[in-house]
Design a protein around this motif. Structure first.
Motif, PDB file in Angstrom:
ATOM      1  N   LEU A 105       0.822  -1.218   0.000  1.00 32.85           N
ATOM      2  CA  LEU A 105       0.000   0.000   0.000  1.00 32.85           C
ATOM      3  C   LEU A 105       0.857   1.270   0.000  1.00 32.85           C
ATOM      4  CD1 LEU A 105      -2.758  -1.113   2.537  1.00 32.85           C
ATOM      5  CD2 LEU A 105      -2.788  -1.258   0.058  1.00 32.85           C
ATOM      6  N   GLY A 106       2.161   1.103  -0.241  1.00 30.66           N
ATOM      7  CA  GLY A 106       3.014   2.277  -0.439  1.00 30.66           C
ATOM      8  C   GLY A 106       3.710   2.793   0.808  1.00 30.66           C
ATOM      9  N   THR A 107       3.662   2.048   1.925  1.00 34.91           N
ATOM     10  CA  THR A 107       4.337   2.501   3.154  1.00 34.91           C
ATOM     11  C   THR A 107       5.420   1.502   3.542  1.00 34.91           C
ATOM     12  OG1 THR A 107       2.288   3.469   3.950  1.00 34.91           O
ATOM     13  CG2 THR A 107       3.970   3.058   5.613  1.00 34.91           C
ATOM     14  N   THR A 108       6.639   1.999   3.783  1.00 38.35           N
ATOM     15  CA  THR A 108       7.707   1.102   4.247  1.00 38.35           C
ATOM     16  C   THR A 108       8.026   1.452   5.696  1.00 38.35           C
ATOM     17  OG1 THR A 108       8.613   0.968   2.018  1.00 38.35           O
ATOM     18  CG2 THR A 108      10.079   0.318   3.801  1.00 38.35           C
ATOM     19  N   LEU A 109       7.846   0.484   6.586  1.00 40.15           N
ATOM     20  CA  LEU A 109       8.061   0.740   8.014  1.00 40.15           C
ATOM     21  C   LEU A 109       9.524   0.516   8.392  1.00 40.15           C
ATOM     22  CD1 LEU A 109       4.949  -1.090   9.558  1.00 40.15           C
ATOM     23  CD2 LEU A 109       5.198   1.342   9.025  1.00 40.15           C
ATOM     24  N   GLU A 110       9.997   1.320   9.356  1.00 42.85           N
ATOM     25  CA  GLU A 110      11.323   1.080   9.938  1.00 42.85           C
ATOM     26  C   GLU A 110      11.235  -0.194  10.787  1.00 42.85           C
ATOM     27  OE1 GLU A 110      14.130   2.724   9.456  1.00 42.85           O
ATOM     28  OE2 GLU A 110      13.044   4.001   8.039  1.00 42.85           O
ATOM     29  N   PRO A 111      12.375  -0.903  10.946  1.00 40.80           N
ATOM     30  CA  PRO A 111      12.341  -2.161  11.711  1.00 40.80           C
ATOM     31  C   PRO A 111      11.733  -2.011  13.120  1.00 40.80           C
ATOM     32  CG  PRO A 111      14.431  -1.969  10.594  1.00 40.80           C
ATOM     33  CD  PRO A 111      13.700  -0.683  10.312  1.00 40.80           C
ATOM     34  N   ASP A 112      11.998  -0.891  13.808  1.00 41.29           N
ATOM     35  CA  ASP A 112      11.450  -0.725  15.169  1.00 41.29           C
ATOM     36  C   ASP A 112       9.932  -0.703  15.158  1.00 41.29           C
ATOM     37  OD1 ASP A 112      13.823  -0.721  16.347  1.00 41.29           O
ATOM     38  OD2 ASP A 112      13.838   1.384  16.962  1.00 41.29           O
ATOM     39  N   GLU A 113       9.363   0.033  14.182  1.00 40.83           N
ATOM     40  CA  GLU A 113       7.898   0.106  14.131  1.00 40.83           C
ATOM     41  C   GLU A 113       7.304  -1.229  13.679  1.00 40.83           C
ATOM     42  OE1 GLU A 113       5.695   3.333  12.308  1.00 40.83           O
ATOM     43  OE2 GLU A 113       3.885   2.334  13.057  1.00 40.83           O
ATOM     44  N   LEU A 114       8.005  -1.858  12.746  1.00 48.28           N
ATOM     45  CA  LEU A 114       7.563  -3.180  12.286  1.00 48.28           C
ATOM     46  C   LEU A 114       7.531  -4.156  13.469  1.00 48.28           C
ATOM     47  CD1 LEU A 114       6.879  -4.770   9.752  1.00 48.28           C
ATOM     48  CD2 LEU A 114       9.334  -5.041   9.343  1.00 48.28           C
ATOM     49  N   ALA A 115       8.588  -4.113  14.288  1.00 47.61           N
ATOM     50  CA  ALA A 115       8.652  -4.987  15.468  1.00 47.61           C
ATOM     51  C   ALA A 115       7.488  -4.688  16.409  1.00 47.61           C
ATOM     52  CB  ALA A 115       9.979  -4.797  16.192  1.00 47.61           C
ATOM     53  N   GLU A 116       7.206  -3.417  16.621  1.00 43.43           N
ATOM     54  CA  GLU A 116       6.123  -3.024  17.533  1.00 43.43           C
ATOM     55  C   GLU A 116       4.767  -3.520  17.001  1.00 43.43           C
ATOM     56  OE1 GLU A 116       6.079  -1.751  20.476  1.00 43.43           O
ATOM     57  OE2 GLU A 116       3.902  -1.444  20.561  1.00 43.43           O
ATOM     58  N   ARG A 117       4.545  -3.354  15.711  1.00 42.54           N
ATOM     59  CA  ARG A 117       3.266  -3.775  15.103  1.00 42.54           C
ATOM     60  C   ARG A 117       3.139  -5.309  15.144  1.00 42.54           C
ATOM     61  NH1 ARG A 117      -0.627   0.139  14.059  1.00 42.54           N
ATOM     62  NH2 ARG A 117       0.483   2.093  13.948  1.00 42.54           N
ATOM     63  N   ALA A 118       4.239  -5.995  14.896  1.00 44.15           N
ATOM     64  CA  ALA A 118       4.192  -7.460  14.933  1.00 44.15           C
ATOM     65  C   ALA A 118       3.983  -7.940  16.375  1.00 44.15           C
ATOM     66  CB  ALA A 118       5.474  -8.046  14.351  1.00 44.15           C
ATOM     67  N   TYR A 119       4.560  -7.224  17.326  1.00 41.52           N
ATOM     68  CA  TYR A 119       4.332  -7.558  18.745  1.00 41.52           C
ATOM     69  C   TYR A 119       2.843  -7.436  19.071  1.00 41.52           C
ATOM     70  CZ  TYR A 119       3.865  -6.672  23.726  1.00 41.52           C
ATOM     71  OH  TYR A 119       3.428  -6.693  25.022  1.00 41.52           O
ATOM     72  N   ARG A 120       2.212  -6.362  18.573  1.00 33.64           N
ATOM     73  CA  ARG A 120       0.770  -6.200  18.837  1.00 33.64           C
ATOM     74  C   ARG A 120      -0.028  -7.352  18.229  1.00 33.64           C
ATOM     75  NH1 ARG A 120      -0.297   0.113  17.581  1.00 33.64           N
ATOM     76  NH2 ARG A 120       1.690   0.843  18.429  1.00 33.64           N
ATOM     77  N   THR A 121       0.418  -7.812  17.062  1.00 32.85           N
ATOM     78  CA  THR A 121      -0.241  -8.963  16.416  1.00 32.85           C
ATOM     79  C   THR A 121      -0.180 -10.185  17.338  1.00 32.85           C
ATOM     80  OG1 THR A 121       0.329  -8.178  14.229  1.00 32.85           O
ATOM     81  CG2 THR A 121      -0.110 -10.516  14.412  1.00 32.85           C
ATOM     82  N   GLU A 122       1.040 -10.490  17.827  1.00 30.74           N
ATOM     83  CA  GLU A 122       1.182 -11.660  18.706  1.00 30.74           C
ATOM     84  C   GLU A 122       0.399 -11.458  19.999  1.00 30.74           C
ATOM     85  OE1 GLU A 122       4.498 -14.547  17.784  1.00 30.74           O
ATOM     86  OE2 GLU A 122       5.314 -13.098  19.197  1.00 30.74           O
ATOM     87  N   TYR A 123       0.440 -10.249  20.514  1.00 24.45           N
ATOM     88  CA  TYR A 123      -0.257  -9.930  21.764  1.00 24.45           C
ATOM     89  C   TYR A 123      -1.760 -10.194  21.613  1.00 24.45           C
ATOM     90  CZ  TYR A 123      -1.348  -7.230  25.978  1.00 24.45           C
ATOM     91  OH  TYR A 123      -1.783  -6.848  27.220  1.00 24.45           O
ATOM     92  N   ASP A 124      -2.319  -9.765  20.476  1.00 16.91           N
ATOM     93  CA  ASP A 124      -3.755  -9.970  20.221  1.00 16.91           C
ATOM     94  C   ASP A 124      -4.093 -11.446  20.106  1.00 16.91           C
ATOM     95  OD1 ASP A 124      -4.260  -7.348  20.206  1.00 16.91           O
ATOM     96  OD2 ASP A 124      -4.430  -7.139  18.015  1.00 16.91           O
ATOM     97  N   VAL A 125      -3.327 -12.148  19.262  1.00 18.68           N
ATOM     98  CA  VAL A 125      -3.661 -13.555  18.999  1.00 18.68           C
ATOM     99  C   VAL A 125      -3.438 -14.395  20.261  1.00 18.68           C
ATOM    100  CG1 VAL A 125      -3.085 -15.590  17.617  1.00 18.68           C
ATOM    101  CG2 VAL A 125      -3.108 -13.332  16.547  1.00 18.68           C
ATOM    102  N   GLN A 126      -2.390 -14.068  21.011  1.00 17.10           N
ATOM    103  CA  GLN A 126      -2.039 -14.881  22.190  1.00 17.10           C
ATOM    104  C   GLN A 126      -2.651 -14.311  23.469  1.00 17.10           C
ATOM    105  OE1 GLN A 126       2.073 -15.797  19.817  1.00 17.10           O
ATOM    106  NE2 GLN A 126       2.281 -15.122  21.924  1.00 17.10           N
ATOM    107  N   GLU A 127      -3.629 -13.429  23.282  1.00 20.96           N
ATOM    108  CA  GLU A 127      -4.381 -12.853  24.397  1.00 20.96           C
ATOM    109  C   GLU A 127      -3.482 -12.343  25.514  1.00 20.96           C
ATOM    110  OE1 GLU A 127      -7.049 -16.040  25.184  1.00 20.96           O
ATOM    111  OE2 GLU A 127      -8.222 -15.615  23.396  1.00 20.96           O
ATOM    112  N   GLY A 128      -2.550 -11.494  25.135  1.00 21.89           N
ATOM    113  CA  GLY A 128      -1.722 -10.829  26.130  1.00 21.89           C
ATOM    114  C   GLY A 128      -0.491 -11.606  26.555  1.00 21.89           C
ATOM    115  N   GLN A 129      -0.353 -12.871  26.089  1.00 21.29           N
ATOM    116  CA  GLN A 129       0.806 -13.697  26.494  1.00 21.29           C
ATOM    117  C   GLN A 129       1.896 -13.616  25.434  1.00 21.29           C
ATOM    118  OE1 GLN A 129       1.233 -15.819  29.125  1.00 21.29           O
ATOM    119  NE2 GLN A 129      -0.754 -15.635  30.075  1.00 21.29           N
ATOM    120  N   ALA A 130       2.457 -12.448  25.240  1.00 18.65           N
ATOM    121  CA  ALA A 130       3.521 -12.357  24.232  1.00 18.65           C
ATOM    122  C   ALA A 130       4.657 -11.517  24.793  1.00 18.65           C
ATOM    123  CB  ALA A 130       2.988 -11.709  22.961  1.00 18.65           C
ATOM    124  N   SER A 131       5.881 -11.902  24.472  1.00 17.23           N
ATOM    125  CA  SER A 131       6.990 -11.017  24.829  1.00 17.23           C
ATOM    126  C   SER A 131       7.468 -10.360  23.528  1.00 17.23           C
ATOM    127  CB  SER A 131       8.121 -11.805  25.502  1.00 17.23           C
ATOM    128  OG  SER A 131       9.005 -12.298  24.537  1.00 17.23           O
TER     129      SER A 131
END
Ligand code: MEV
Length: 328
Positions: free
Chosen positions: A135-161
């Motif tokens: 969609l035309g946006t390239t994320l920096e690795p830090d933001e990508l990590a943060e967004r992916a962490y939120r993904t794991e956090y959601d799917v694993q219902e808060g049990q993610a590091s």
């Protein structure tokens, strides 16, 4: 097609204790999940997953979770291929503000699922990267990590590091303590992995350690001792002292074993690696089954593991300094 890949990881030191604020050192390995996306006009998601340790399959569903068909595939595949992608695409929608966007998503992975190698984090990182870039946006690795962490956090219902997702987005060896993640200098590590073909139940194993820690002071001391091993391990990595890194990995495995998270097959693989003169060996991840990580510059450990009853697959997986890769 927009295609990204992201690496899996092993824990050199510190799993479980990291849940209680001790530091841990995961490091990215050259085993990757590749996620390709193509935009769809109808707002739907179609996920095609192959090589996720089991048979490939295709799932098609709409933008809402209620809309899913009843698909007869293993729970872990369904989790990996749909829940993580679903949640990752939510992050893409959030970043880009395009709430209606749909995608055809193709996943290929050579990271065994649920086996302590960070497969879901790699899928989340690669899916968010490919989706946002489409969609035309390239994320920096830090933001990508943060967004992916939120993904794991959601799917694993808060049990993610943050360990797996940061490591997968940035690559290299990483120090994690609470919410603080940073890259570490590390020498090349001669990493060999043994996989017993199984997977532990992370939630149950974490709960087991929590129970022991509450019941026995010596179990709480064991968790703190793992933190001490990690701090020594960081010094050994900084000094490039692989023999000391290996010795500390052995120690770490012993402490994890005392906390009840090893298994017969993990112990058999750890001992096979030690008998083959590996510098050190330990389980990686939650334990209960899955993978061990050994350090061995020679081919001996890989060979010994491939003849070890209980080991389904043994392979070399170099430390990679490269996190997310933009392929197309
Ligand atoms: C699981 O890969 C690692 C654990 O430390 C759990 C966690 O950190 O969320 C066991």
């Amino acid at each position: 097609m927009t295609l990204s890949s992201a690496p899996g990881k092993v824990y050199l030191f510190g799993e479980h204790a990291v849940v209680y604020g001790e530091p841990a050192v995961p490091c990215a390995i050259e085993r990757r999940a590749r996620v390709g996306v193509e935009r769809r006009d109808d707002g739907r998601l179609r996920v095609h997953a192959e090589d996720l340790s089991l048979d490939g399959f295709t799932v098609e569903y709409g933008a809402t979770t209620d809309d899913r068909p009843d698909v007869n595939v293993s729970e872990s595949l369904l989790t990996a291929a749909t829940q993580y992608v679903d949640s990752a695409i939510e992050q893409v929608r959030d970043v880009t503000g395009d709430d209606e966007v749909g995608f055809d998503v193709t996943i290929e992975s050579d990271i065994p699922l649920g086996a302590g190698l960070g497969s879901s984090a790699a899928v989340a990182v690669a899916a968010i990267d490919a989706g946002t870039r489409a969609l035309g946006t390239t994320l920096e690795p830090d933001e990508l990590a943060e967004r992916a962490y939120r993904t794991e956090y959601d799917v694993q219902e808060g049990q993610a590091s943050r360990a797996d997702t940061f490591c997968s987005a940035t690559g290299g060896a990483v120090r994690v303590e609470g919410d603080d993640c940073r890259s570490l200098e590390s020498p090349d590590l001669p990493i060999v992995i043994g996989f017993d073909g199984g997977a532990g139940d992370t939630g149950e194993l974490v709960a087991g350690v929590r129970g022991l820690r509450e019941q026995y002071e010596f179990a709480a001391d064991t968790v703190e001792a793992i933190g001490d091993v990690v701090r020594n391990g960081e010094d050994a990595l900084a000094a490039g002292d692989l023999e000391e890194v290996g010795r500390l990995m052995n120690f770490n495995h012993g402490l994890l074993s005392a906390l009840g998270v090893s298994s017969r097959s993990l112990d058999a693989m750890v001992w096979a690696a030690r008998d083959a003169d590996a510098l050190g060996a330990k389980l990686t991840g939650a334990g209960g089954g899955g993978c061990i990580v050994a350090l061995d510059p020679t081919p001996e450990t890989e060979t010994a593991l491939s003849f070890t009853p209980g080991c389904e697959n043994a392979f070399r997986a170099a430390l990679t300094g490269e996190g997310v890769k933009r392929l197309e």
